[in-house]
Scaffold this motif. Sequence first.
Motif, PDB file in Angstrom:
ATOM      1  N   SER A  93       0.796  -1.260  -0.175  1.00  0.00           N
ATOM      2  CA  SER A  93      -0.233   0.108   0.061  1.00  0.00           C
ATOM      3  C   SER A  93       1.027   1.252   0.170  1.00  0.00           C
ATOM      4  O   SER A  93       2.091   1.088  -0.117  1.00  0.00           O
ATOM      5  CB  SER A  93      -0.871  -0.077   1.181  1.00  0.00           C
ATOM      6  OG  SER A  93      -2.151   0.667   1.174  1.00  0.00           O
ATOM      7  N   GLY A  94       0.144   2.506   0.201  1.00  0.00           N
ATOM      8  CA  GLY A  94       1.013   3.866   0.279  1.00  0.00           C
ATOM      9  C   GLY A  94       1.933   3.822   1.200  1.00  0.00           C
ATOM     10  O   GLY A  94       3.364   4.229   0.967  1.00  0.00           O
ATOM     11  N   SER A  95       1.740   3.282   2.460  1.00  0.00           N
ATOM     12  CA  SER A  95       2.742   3.436   3.504  1.00  0.00           C
ATOM     13  C   SER A  95       3.883   2.695   3.497  1.00  0.00           C
ATOM     14  O   SER A  95       5.094   3.114   3.693  1.00  0.00           O
ATOM     15  CB  SER A  95       1.954   3.380   4.980  1.00  0.00           C
ATOM     16  OG  SER A  95       0.866   4.356   5.150  1.00  0.00           O
ATOM     17  N   ASN A  98       6.241   4.279   0.704  1.00  0.00           N
ATOM     18  CA  ASN A  98       6.964   5.295   1.407  1.00  0.00           C
ATOM     19  C   ASN A  98       8.151   4.909   2.558  1.00  0.00           C
ATOM     20  O   ASN A  98       9.455   5.262   2.372  1.00  0.00           O
ATOM     21  CB  ASN A  98       6.369   6.299   2.098  1.00  0.00           C
ATOM     22  CG  ASN A  98       5.447   7.054   1.242  1.00  0.00           C
ATOM     23  OD1 ASN A  98       5.424   6.862  -0.054  1.00  0.00           O
ATOM     24  ND2 ASN A  98       4.591   8.060   1.628  1.00  0.00           N
ATOM     25  N   HIS A 122       1.423  13.701   5.337  1.00  0.00           N
ATOM     26  CA  HIS A 122       0.982  12.293   5.771  1.00  0.00           C
ATOM     27  C   HIS A 122       1.771  11.966   6.689  1.00  0.00           C
ATOM     28  O   HIS A 122       3.154  12.505   6.954  1.00  0.00           O
ATOM     29  CB  HIS A 122       1.187  11.415   4.597  1.00  0.00           C
ATOM     30  CG  HIS A 122       0.726   9.927   4.586  1.00  0.00           C
ATOM     31  ND1 HIS A 122       1.301   9.084   5.033  1.00  0.00           N
ATOM     32  CD2 HIS A 122      -0.784   9.700   4.791  1.00  0.00           C
ATOM     33  CE1 HIS A 122       0.425   8.062   4.973  1.00  0.00           C
ATOM     34  NE2 HIS A 122      -0.584   8.295   5.006  1.00  0.00           N
ATOM     35  N   THR A 124       3.451   9.374   6.954  1.00  0.00           N
ATOM     36  CA  THR A 124       5.082   8.924   6.822  1.00  0.00           C
ATOM     37  C   THR A 124       5.955   9.778   6.331  1.00  0.00           C
ATOM     38  O   THR A 124       7.102   9.565   5.815  1.00  0.00           O
ATOM     39  CB  THR A 124       4.789   7.736   5.555  1.00  0.00           C
ATOM     40  OG1 THR A 124       4.006   8.335   4.738  1.00  0.00           O
ATOM     41  CG2 THR A 124       3.919   6.715   6.191  1.00  0.00           C
ATOM     42  N   ALA A 171       0.353  15.444  -0.292  1.00  0.00           N
ATOM     43  CA  ALA A 171      -0.513  15.703   1.074  1.00  0.00           C
ATOM     44  C   ALA A 171      -1.615  14.873   0.949  1.00  0.00           C
ATOM     45  O   ALA A 171      -1.992  14.268  -0.054  1.00  0.00           O
ATOM     46  CB  ALA A 171      -0.768  17.363   0.787  1.00  0.00           C
ATOM     47  N   THR A 172      -2.367  14.908   1.921  1.00  0.00           N
ATOM     48  CA  THR A 172      -3.515  14.327   2.286  1.00  0.00           C
ATOM     49  C   THR A 172      -4.822  15.464   2.160  1.00  0.00           C
ATOM     50  O   THR A 172      -5.986  15.094   2.288  1.00  0.00           O
ATOM     51  CB  THR A 172      -3.922  13.726   3.272  1.00  0.00           C
ATOM     52  OG1 THR A 172      -3.516  14.403   4.607  1.00  0.00           O
ATOM     53  CG2 THR A 172      -2.604  12.431   3.453  1.00  0.00           C
ATOM     54  N   ASP A 197       4.958  12.359  -3.332  1.00  0.00           N
ATOM     55  CA  ASP A 197       3.942  11.383  -3.133  1.00  0.00           C
ATOM     56  C   ASP A 197       2.646  11.646  -3.696  1.00  0.00           C
ATOM     57  O   ASP A 197       2.035  12.554  -3.060  1.00  0.00           O
ATOM     58  CB  ASP A 197       4.052  11.230  -1.527  1.00  0.00           C
ATOM     59  CG  ASP A 197       3.055  10.236  -0.912  1.00  0.00           C
ATOM     60  OD1 ASP A 197       1.859   9.760  -1.747  1.00  0.00           O
ATOM     61  OD2 ASP A 197       2.844   9.887   0.264  1.00  0.00           O
ATOM     62  N   HIS A 200      -2.896  10.934  -3.439  1.00  0.00           N
ATOM     63  CA  HIS A 200      -4.131  11.423  -3.655  1.00  0.00           C
ATOM     64  C   HIS A 200      -4.448  11.643  -5.091  1.00  0.00           C
ATOM     65  O   HIS A 200      -5.529  11.625  -5.503  1.00  0.00           O
ATOM     66  CB  HIS A 200      -4.455  12.765  -2.829  1.00  0.00           C
ATOM     67  CG  HIS A 200      -5.110  12.498  -1.533  1.00  0.00           C
ATOM     68  ND1 HIS A 200      -6.454  12.657  -1.468  1.00  0.00           N
ATOM     69  CD2 HIS A 200      -4.755  11.619  -0.315  1.00  0.00           C
ATOM     70  CE1 HIS A 200      -6.878  12.514  -0.138  1.00  0.00           C
ATOM     71  NE2 HIS A 200      -5.917  11.893   0.642  1.00  0.00           N
ATOM     72  N   THR A 223      -0.405   5.586  -3.981  1.00  0.00           N
ATOM     73  CA  THR A 223      -1.414   4.424  -3.807  1.00  0.00           C
ATOM     74  C   THR A 223      -2.134   4.360  -5.019  1.00  0.00           C
ATOM     75  O   THR A 223      -1.920   5.043  -6.014  1.00  0.00           O
ATOM     76  CB  THR A 223      -2.515   4.662  -2.983  1.00  0.00           C
ATOM     77  OG1 THR A 223      -3.204   5.847  -3.344  1.00  0.00           O
ATOM     78  CG2 THR A 223      -1.921   4.989  -1.442  1.00  0.00           C
ATOM     79  N   HIS A 225      -5.482   3.146  -5.008  1.00  0.00           N
ATOM     80  CA  HIS A 225      -6.910   3.001  -4.914  1.00  0.00           C
ATOM     81  C   HIS A 225      -7.588   4.194  -4.719  1.00  0.00           C
ATOM     82  O   HIS A 225      -8.760   4.576  -4.160  1.00  0.00           O
ATOM     83  CB  HIS A 225      -7.220   2.121  -3.718  1.00  0.00           C
ATOM     84  CG  HIS A 225      -6.143   2.465  -2.400  1.00  0.00           C
ATOM     85  ND1 HIS A 225      -5.133   2.153  -2.183  1.00  0.00           N
ATOM     86  CD2 HIS A 225      -6.621   3.502  -1.178  1.00  0.00           C
ATOM     87  CE1 HIS A 225      -4.483   2.552  -1.082  1.00  0.00           C
ATOM     88  NE2 HIS A 225      -5.418   3.477  -0.651  1.00  0.00           N
TER      89      HIS A 225
HETATM   90  C1  LIG Z   1      -3.106   7.703   1.522  1.00  0.00           C
HETATM   91  C2  LIG Z   1      -1.790   8.109   1.514  1.00  0.00           C
HETATM   92  C3  LIG Z   1      -0.863   7.511   1.821  1.00  0.00           C
HETATM   93  C4  LIG Z   1      -0.696   5.988   2.272  1.00  0.00           C
HETATM   94  O1  LIG Z   1      -1.366   5.091   1.770  1.00  0.00           O
HETATM   95  P1  LIG Z   1      -1.887   3.850   2.689  1.00  0.00           P
HETATM   96  O2  LIG Z   1      -2.470   2.885   1.516  1.00  0.00           O
HETATM   97  O3  LIG Z   1      -3.062   4.389   3.625  1.00  0.00           O
HETATM   98  O4  LIG Z   1      -0.936   3.086   3.256  1.00  0.00           O
HETATM   99  C5  LIG Z   1       0.607   8.004   1.951  1.00  0.00           C
HETATM  100  N1  LIG Z   1       0.665   9.297   1.423  1.00  0.00           N
HETATM  101  C6  LIG Z   1      -0.321   9.997   1.357  1.00  0.00           C
HETATM  102  C7  LIG Z   1      -0.026  11.377   0.711  1.00  0.00           C
HETATM  103  C8  LIG Z   1      -1.723   9.578   1.089  1.00  0.00           C
HETATM  104  O5  LIG Z   1      -2.547  10.376   0.797  1.00  0.00           O
END
Ligand SMILES: *Cc1c(COP(=O)(O)O)cnc(C)c1O
Length: 415
Positions: A93-95, A98, A122, A124, A171-172, A197, A200, A223, A225
Motif C-alpha cells: 500500500s502507500g505507507s 514510502n 502524511h 509517513t 499531501a492528504t 507522494d 491522492h 497508492t 486506490h
Molecule cells: C493515503 C496516503 C498514503 C498512505 O497510503 P495507505 O495505503 O493508507 O498506506 C501515503 N501518502 C499520502 C499522501 C496519502 O494520501
Amino acid sequence: MAKLKKQDPQIAKLIELETERQKTSLEMIPSENHSSPAVREALGSILTDKYAEGYPGKRYYSGLQYYDILENLCIDRAKKLFHVEHVNVQPYSGSPANQAVYLAVLNPGETVMGLALPMGGHLTHGWKVNFSAKFFNSVQYVVDEKTNLIDYEAVKKQVQEVKPKLMWVGATAYPRVFDWAKLAEAADSVGAYLAADIAHIAGLVAGGAHPSPVPYVHIVTTTTHKTLRGPRGGMIMVTKKGLEKDPELAKKIDKAIFPGLQGGPHMHQIAGIAVCLKEAATPAFKKYAKQIVKNAKALAEALKSYGFKLVTDGTANHLILIDLRNKNISGGDAATRLEEAGITINKNTIPYDPAPPFKPSGIRLGTPAITTRGMKEKEMKKIAEWYNRVISDEKSVKKVREEIKSFCKKFPLPK
Ligand SMILES: *Cc1c(COP(=O)(O)O)cnc(C)c1O
C-alpha cells in the motif's frame, strides 16, 4: 456470491449490506473511490494463491511463468502512463511504498523533510508518532499562516538551513496544485532526493488534470486506490532525473521492497493494479479526471454561496477543506450529522487549527467517487444545498436522508 452465501452467510450478508450502503449514500471522502467490477474480478481471482518472492525472472518460488508476464505487463503500463524509467508495483500500500523509499536512500538518523500532518501532510512524511520520525531526523515544513498555501520561498530557505537528504512533497489535505519546479529548485540546491507522494492525485496526474511531478523529482510514490481508482495498493516510480542523480536508485528501491521490507507480493492485487492502469490510459479516464476537478470547483463555489469558509478559498484539485468555525459546529459533529444524512466525509484539522486534533475545526471532502457515478456540476449544486441544510439545521437530517436515497438511484455504482 452464490458460494459465499452458502458457506459463510454472515460475511456474505455484511458485503450485501455494505453494497447497499454504498449504493444509497454519497461517498465524499477524497481518498476513496468506486473501483470497476473488472478490477475486482482480478482482485478476487485465483492469483491470491501463490507466493512470488523476488522479481520477474528472479524468483524464489517455481510455477510463476504467468505471474512474471503479469507483473511485467503491470510495470510496462505504469511506465507508459506516468512516463517514468522504472516502477516497482509490489508495495502492499502507500505507507509501505514510502517506508521503502526511506530504506533505499537514508541511513537511520539521517535528515528528512516533509509537510507537517496537521497542515495536510502524511504520517509517513516524518510525523512524530510514525516510524519516519522515530528512526530518522525529521524536520517538518508548514503552510503559510495567512494564505494556507505552501510558501515556496520559505520552504527553500528552510531546506537550505536543514539540508535534508530526502524531501517529501505530497499531501492528504492540500486543495491546491503543487509547483514541482519550485520544490525541485529547493531540493536540488542542497542535493536532496526529492520524492513526490501523489497518493491522492495519481488519477489526476495520469488524466492530465494536475501537472506531473515526473520531470522534476527523483522518486514518485503513490497508492492505487484513490483517484487512480484501482484496488488498494502502492507503487514506487523512479524518474530519468532520479537515475541521473543516482544510477543505482532503481536497484536500491527494488531491494528495499524485497528483501528489505516485504515478503511475497500480493499478485492478485498486482493484477488489479494492471487492470486499473489499462483503464486509466483511456480517453474516458482523462475525461473523468478533468470532471473530478470541475466538480470540486463547482461544489466549492456552491458551498461558498451558503457562507461556508474554504481553506485557501476554494480548490484546484479533487478536494475541499471547510473551516467550520463560523458555523458553530465541530468537524466531528458535522461528520456525524452528514453521515446520518447519507454523506460520508472526514473530520479534519485545518492549518493552525486552534482545536485539539481529535476534535478538529474542519471537514475534508472530495469528488472522486461521486464523479465515478456520473455526477456533474448540476449535481454539485444540489449536494451543496444538502450540506447547508444538514449543517445549519439538525432537524433536516431525516428529510435529506430520504432525498439522497432517491437521488442515488439515478447514479448507479460502476457496472
Ligand atoms: C493515503 C496516503 C498514503 C498512505 O497510503 P495507505 O495505503 O493508507 O498506506 C501515503 N501518502 C499520502 C499522501 C496519502 O494520501
